[in-house]
Scaffold this motif. Structure first.
Motif, PDB file in Angstrom:
ATOM      1  N   ARG A  84       0.852  -1.310   0.063  1.00 22.79           N
ATOM      2  CA  ARG A  84      -0.123   0.079  -0.117  1.00 22.79           C
ATOM      3  C   ARG A  84       0.858   1.202  -0.011  1.00 22.79           C
ATOM      4  NH1 ARG A  84      -2.574  -3.253  -1.428  1.00 22.79           N
ATOM      5  NH2 ARG A  84      -4.926  -3.783  -0.638  1.00 22.79           N
ATOM      6  N   PRO A  85       2.149   1.222   0.393  1.00 26.74           N
ATOM      7  CA  PRO A  85       2.739   2.806   0.643  1.00 26.74           C
ATOM      8  C   PRO A  85       3.008   3.265  -0.428  1.00 26.74           C
ATOM      9  CG  PRO A  85       3.668   1.116   2.366  1.00 26.74           C
ATOM     10  CD  PRO A  85       2.641   0.401   1.486  1.00 26.74           C
ATOM     11  N   ALA A  86       3.414   2.393  -1.500  1.00 25.39           N
ATOM     12  CA  ALA A  86       3.712   3.216  -3.007  1.00 25.39           C
ATOM     13  C   ALA A  86       2.581   3.985  -3.273  1.00 25.39           C
ATOM     14  CB  ALA A  86       4.324   2.305  -3.648  1.00 25.39           C
ATOM     15  N   ILE A  87       1.337   3.531  -3.087  1.00 23.90           N
ATOM     16  CA  ILE A  87       0.057   4.114  -3.550  1.00 23.90           C
ATOM     17  C   ILE A  87      -0.332   5.396  -2.711  1.00 23.90           C
ATOM     18  CG2 ILE A  87      -2.283   3.751  -4.196  1.00 23.90           C
ATOM     19  CD1 ILE A  87      -1.399   1.066  -4.800  1.00 23.90           C
ATOM     20  N   VAL A  88      -0.420   4.940  -1.340  1.00 18.33           N
ATOM     21  CA  VAL A  88      -0.930   5.893  -0.345  1.00 18.33           C
ATOM     22  C   VAL A  88      -0.110   7.054  -0.480  1.00 18.33           C
ATOM     23  CG1 VAL A  88      -1.618   6.221   2.197  1.00 18.33           C
ATOM     24  CG2 VAL A  88      -2.111   4.154   0.925  1.00 18.33           C
ATOM     25  N   ALA A  89       1.170   7.144  -0.307  1.00 24.07           N
ATOM     26  CA  ALA A  89       2.015   8.280  -0.284  1.00 24.07           C
ATOM     27  C   ALA A  89       2.019   9.262  -1.115  1.00 24.07           C
ATOM     28  CB  ALA A  89       3.786   7.698  -0.310  1.00 24.07           C
ATOM     29  N   MET A  90       1.171   8.958  -2.308  1.00 23.91           N
ATOM     30  CA  MET A  90       0.679  10.018  -3.312  1.00 23.91           C
ATOM     31  C   MET A  90      -0.323  10.978  -2.840  1.00 23.91           C
ATOM     32  SD  MET A  90       1.358  11.216  -6.213  1.00 23.91           S
ATOM     33  CE  MET A  90       2.181   9.799  -7.307  1.00 23.91           C
ATOM     34  N   SER A  91      -1.192  10.448  -1.894  1.00 30.77           N
ATOM     35  CA  SER A  91      -2.122  11.210  -1.546  1.00 30.77           C
ATOM     36  C   SER A  91      -1.863  12.436  -0.756  1.00 30.77           C
ATOM     37  CB  SER A  91      -3.283  10.438  -0.526  1.00 30.77           C
ATOM     38  OG  SER A  91      -3.761   9.176  -1.320  1.00 30.77           O
ATOM     39  N   PRO A  92      -0.936  12.476   0.390  1.00 26.30           N
ATOM     40  CA  PRO A  92      -0.669  13.709   1.124  1.00 26.30           C
ATOM     41  C   PRO A  92       0.207  14.732   0.126  1.00 26.30           C
ATOM     42  CG  PRO A  92       0.419  11.803   1.933  1.00 26.30           C
ATOM     43  CD  PRO A  92      -0.408  11.279   0.968  1.00 26.30           C
ATOM     44  N   LEU A  93       0.974  14.250  -1.054  1.00 24.88           N
ATOM     45  CA  LEU A  93       1.431  14.944  -1.660  1.00 24.88           C
ATOM     46  C   LEU A  93       0.925  15.389  -3.019  1.00 24.88           C
ATOM     47  CD1 LEU A  93       4.774  12.811  -1.478  1.00 24.88           C
ATOM     48  CD2 LEU A  93       4.572  15.034  -0.569  1.00 24.88           C
ATOM     49  N   LEU A  94      -0.269  14.855  -3.199  1.00 28.86           N
ATOM     50  CA  LEU A  94      -1.393  15.207  -4.288  1.00 28.86           C
ATOM     51  C   LEU A  94      -1.268  16.727  -4.707  1.00 28.86           C
ATOM     52  CD1 LEU A  94      -2.488  13.369  -6.530  1.00 28.86           C
ATOM     53  CD2 LEU A  94      -4.368  13.683  -5.397  1.00 28.86           C
ATOM     54  N   ASP A  95      -1.478  17.634  -3.714  1.00 29.83           N
ATOM     55  CA  ASP A  95      -1.713  18.885  -4.126  1.00 29.83           C
ATOM     56  C   ASP A  95      -0.313  19.490  -4.863  1.00 29.83           C
ATOM     57  OD1 ASP A  95      -4.114  19.564  -3.505  1.00 29.83           O
ATOM     58  OD2 ASP A  95      -3.819  20.159  -1.570  1.00 29.83           O
ATOM     59  N   GLU A  96       0.739  19.140  -4.133  1.00 29.66           N
ATOM     60  CA  GLU A  96       2.016  19.562  -4.570  1.00 29.66           C
ATOM     61  C   GLU A  96       2.234  18.830  -5.940  1.00 29.66           C
ATOM     62  OE1 GLU A  96       6.836  19.255  -3.207  1.00 29.66           O
ATOM     63  OE2 GLU A  96       5.135  18.869  -1.882  1.00 29.66           O
ATOM     64  N   VAL A  97       1.982  17.722  -6.106  1.00 29.09           N
ATOM     65  CA  VAL A  97       2.021  17.090  -7.425  1.00 29.09           C
ATOM     66  C   VAL A  97       1.407  17.883  -8.681  1.00 29.09           C
ATOM     67  CG1 VAL A  97       1.734  14.969  -8.983  1.00 29.09           C
ATOM     68  CG2 VAL A  97       2.840  14.747  -6.623  1.00 29.09           C
ATOM     69  N   ARG A  98       0.244  18.302  -8.122  1.00 34.23           N
ATOM     70  CA  ARG A  98      -0.685  18.923  -9.307  1.00 34.23           C
ATOM     71  C   ARG A  98       0.061  20.225  -9.690  1.00 34.23           C
ATOM     72  NH1 ARG A  98      -6.410  19.427  -6.477  1.00 34.23           N
ATOM     73  NH2 ARG A  98      -6.626  20.546  -8.140  1.00 34.23           N
ATOM     74  N   SER A  99       0.318  21.088  -8.411  1.00 35.21           N
ATOM     75  CA  SER A  99       1.104  22.327  -8.615  1.00 35.21           C
ATOM     76  C   SER A  99       2.293  21.935  -9.505  1.00 35.21           C
ATOM     77  CB  SER A  99       1.279  22.890  -7.350  1.00 35.21           C
ATOM     78  OG  SER A  99       0.247  23.155  -6.499  1.00 35.21           O
ATOM     79  N   ALA A 100       3.274  21.167  -9.098  1.00 32.33           N
ATOM     80  CA  ALA A 100       4.326  20.963 -10.115  1.00 32.33           C
ATOM     81  C   ALA A 100       4.178  20.547 -11.514  1.00 32.33           C
ATOM     82  CB  ALA A 100       5.293  20.046  -9.298  1.00 32.33           C
ATOM     83  N   THR A 101       3.057  19.541 -11.710  1.00 32.67           N
ATOM     84  CA  THR A 101       2.906  19.351 -12.966  1.00 32.67           C
ATOM     85  C   THR A 101       2.000  19.792 -13.863  1.00 32.67           C
ATOM     86  OG1 THR A 101       1.469  17.313 -12.089  1.00 32.67           O
ATOM     87  CG2 THR A 101       3.870  16.896 -12.223  1.00 32.67           C
ATOM     88  N   GLY A 102       0.991  20.464 -13.128  1.00 32.61           N
ATOM     89  CA  GLY A 102      -0.204  21.040 -13.935  1.00 32.61           C
ATOM     90  C   GLY A 102      -1.117  20.261 -14.210  1.00 32.61           C
ATOM     91  N   LEU A 103      -1.207  19.179 -13.477  1.00 31.79           N
ATOM     92  CA  LEU A 103      -2.443  18.196 -13.520  1.00 31.79           C
ATOM     93  C   LEU A 103      -3.800  18.802 -13.221  1.00 31.79           C
ATOM     94  CD1 LEU A 103      -0.762  14.792 -12.595  1.00 31.79           C
ATOM     95  CD2 LEU A 103      -1.151  15.678 -14.659  1.00 31.79           C
ATOM     96  N   THR A 104      -4.689  18.404 -13.838  1.00 35.35           N
ATOM     97  CA  THR A 104      -6.250  18.840 -13.313  1.00 35.35           C
ATOM     98  C   THR A 104      -6.613  17.995 -12.098  1.00 35.35           C
ATOM     99  OG1 THR A 104      -7.363  17.426 -14.947  1.00 35.35           O
ATOM    100  CG2 THR A 104      -6.851  19.819 -15.467  1.00 35.35           C
ATOM    101  N   SER A 105      -7.635  18.050 -11.660  1.00 30.77           N
ATOM    102  CA  SER A 105      -8.131  17.216 -10.538  1.00 30.77           C
ATOM    103  C   SER A 105      -8.608  15.918 -11.043  1.00 30.77           C
ATOM    104  CB  SER A 105      -9.440  17.816  -9.747  1.00 30.77           C
ATOM    105  OG  SER A 105      -8.939  19.017  -9.084  1.00 30.77           O
ATOM    106  N   THR A 106      -9.126  15.913 -12.255  1.00 31.57           N
ATOM    107  CA  THR A 106      -9.214  14.548 -13.057  1.00 31.57           C
ATOM    108  C   THR A 106      -8.123  13.948 -13.371  1.00 31.57           C
ATOM    109  OG1 THR A 106     -11.326  15.732 -13.893  1.00 31.57           O
ATOM    110  CG2 THR A 106     -10.714  13.610 -15.128  1.00 31.57           C
ATOM    111  N   ALA A 107      -7.103  14.753 -13.970  1.00 25.12           N
ATOM    112  CA  ALA A 107      -5.885  13.747 -14.248  1.00 25.12           C
ATOM    113  C   ALA A 107      -5.272  13.392 -12.897  1.00 25.12           C
ATOM    114  CB  ALA A 107      -4.936  14.727 -14.912  1.00 25.12           C
TER     115      ALA A 107
END
Length: 411
Positions: A11-34
């Motif tokens: 589970r960690p490799a998947i769950v670790a993405m969640s608390p970083l998701l806002d930072e990932v979206r800001s850095a990559t320009g991904l939409t909420s859907t993406a």
């Protein structure tokens, strides 16, 4: 112990993405859907690649297969270090493939090595899943800040846990276990996909997984949208997983002591609904309470869904087939959750509406849980066809049947 350490990596490799998701979206320009697709991709892999696990077990052997899983997992974690969005999705895809195979292989090893302690080991296995999720949710952001890391290295740090698992499992290669594939022809289960009871089990697995993975993907983002720091939001998700550890051990024990398990599905849904309702009313003020309720409900739901696979099967052969069906159907359904919730938020710009949709999905979860919890076995179509004489089976059917064989090759 080695099996539990391997399970901690599922589970960690998947769950670790969640608390970083806002930072990932800001850095990559991904939409909420993406971004929802990024969190959905591993769960989609769980359903699509579950059938690969029996073939891997037959080719590499049951002792070597977990090592293959861990190597693929490490490759995915490493690929996400590359600097492109394509590499991020490709690495996440490999992570999903690895965990999909581990999801099927480890319960099979439990059946083989702990035939008289299957309930206890299933509970410990469920605890390890929640424990790994709790570690990832709670420690990813604090470690990132303490070490001044970017989000990519913070994700990659969980590869260390996979390396530890490799070192723990490697000695298993020298053990003298007979492969799970029997040495004589295997009679495959017939008609399971036409049985309503099998579908009830699969759909309960699907809806509870949808609830869990959708909440895991978006709850930290919901907390931060209401003013909570990313680190605290991660700890809230971690708290939910910690409470899930407790209830996931209790779920199979209670399920095994009652003739019908439908009441446990109701309890799980009520707890989850209360947590989601609290999130809509006072997401930050009562965050601790809501996460306790949600974690307890999710822990009961996931452990009971695993227990039902065993309880509704008359033997190991049917349990193996029912497990493959439940994971394939269940995770394909669950994969829709994060993507749909992200799309709802993009359309409404309102997390309350998204949470309302998630709470509404607890209704079919409860319904299928009650139907799956009735005291009966799958295999009705096979019993009806028994009088028609032997039939020819495909290699794929034989592989699925053989995954549930006992250590001595009998049923």
């Amino acid at each position: 112990m080695a099996l539990i350490v391997v399970a901690l990596n599922l589970r960690p490799a998947i769950v670790a993405m969640s608390p970083l998701l806002d930072e990932v979206r800001s850095a990559t320009g991904l939409t909420s859907t993406a971004a929802g697709l990024l969190t959905t991709l591993p769960v989609l892999c769980f359903g699509l690649f579950a059938p690969v696990a029996p073939r891997l077990a037959r080719k590499a052997g049951m002792e070597a297969s977990p090592l293959v899983v861990l190597v693929v997992l490490l490759a995915g974690v490493g690929l996400r270090l590359a600097g492109s969005v394509t590499a991020l999705f490709a690495g996440t895809f490999l992570v999903g493939v690895a965990i999909a195979m581990g999801n099927v292989l480890l319960p099979g090893i439990i059946k083989r090595d702990f035939p008289h302690k299957a309930g206890l080991m299933t509970g410990l296995y469920s605890m390890a899943l929640f424990g790994g999720a709790a570690l990832a949710a709670g420690l990813t952001v604090p470690v990132q800040h303490a070490a001044s890391l970017g989000w990519r290295p913070a994700l990659a740090l969980w590869g260390v846990l996979a390396v530890i698992a490799v070192l723990c499992w490697a000695p298993q290669l020298s053990t003298e276990h007979r492969d799970m594939a029997p040495s004589h022809p295997v009679r495959a289960v017939r008609g399971l996909w036409r049985e309503p009871l099998a579908w009830y089990v699969a759909l309960f697995m699907g809806f509870q997984s949808l609830n869990y993975y959708t909440a895991t993907a978006w709850l930290p983002a919901i907390f931060t949208a209401h003013g909570m720091s990313a680190g605290q939001a991660g700890w809230m998700l971690s708290l939910s997983s910690i409470l899930g550890i407790v209830s996931s051990l209790a779920g199979p024990v209670l399920a095994g002591r009652t003739r019908s398990q439908g009441w446990l599905a109701v309890v799980a849904a009520v707890l989850c609904c209360a947590g989601l309702a609290g999130m809509m009313a006072a997401p930050v003020t009562g965050a601790w309470v809501w996460m306790v309720l949600l974690g307890l409900g999710q822990g009961v739901a996931i452990s009971v869904s695993l227990a039902l696979i065993v309880l509704r099967a008359p033997d190991a052969r049917h349990a193996a087939q029912l497990s493959s069906m439940a994971q394939c159907v269940g995770y394909l359904l669950a994969a829709l959750g994060p993507l749909v919730l992200g799309a709802v938020h993009d359309a409404t710009h309102d997390w309350t509406t998204a949470l309302t949709v998630l709470a509404a999905l607890l209704v079919p979860q409860t319904l299928f849980g009650v139907l799956a919890g009735r005291d009966r076995y799958v295999g009705r179509h096979e019993r009806q066809a028994a009088a028609q004489g032997p039939v020819r089976h495909t290699d794929a059917e034989v592989e699925w049947a053989s995954i549930g064989a006992d250590a001595d090759g009998t049923r």
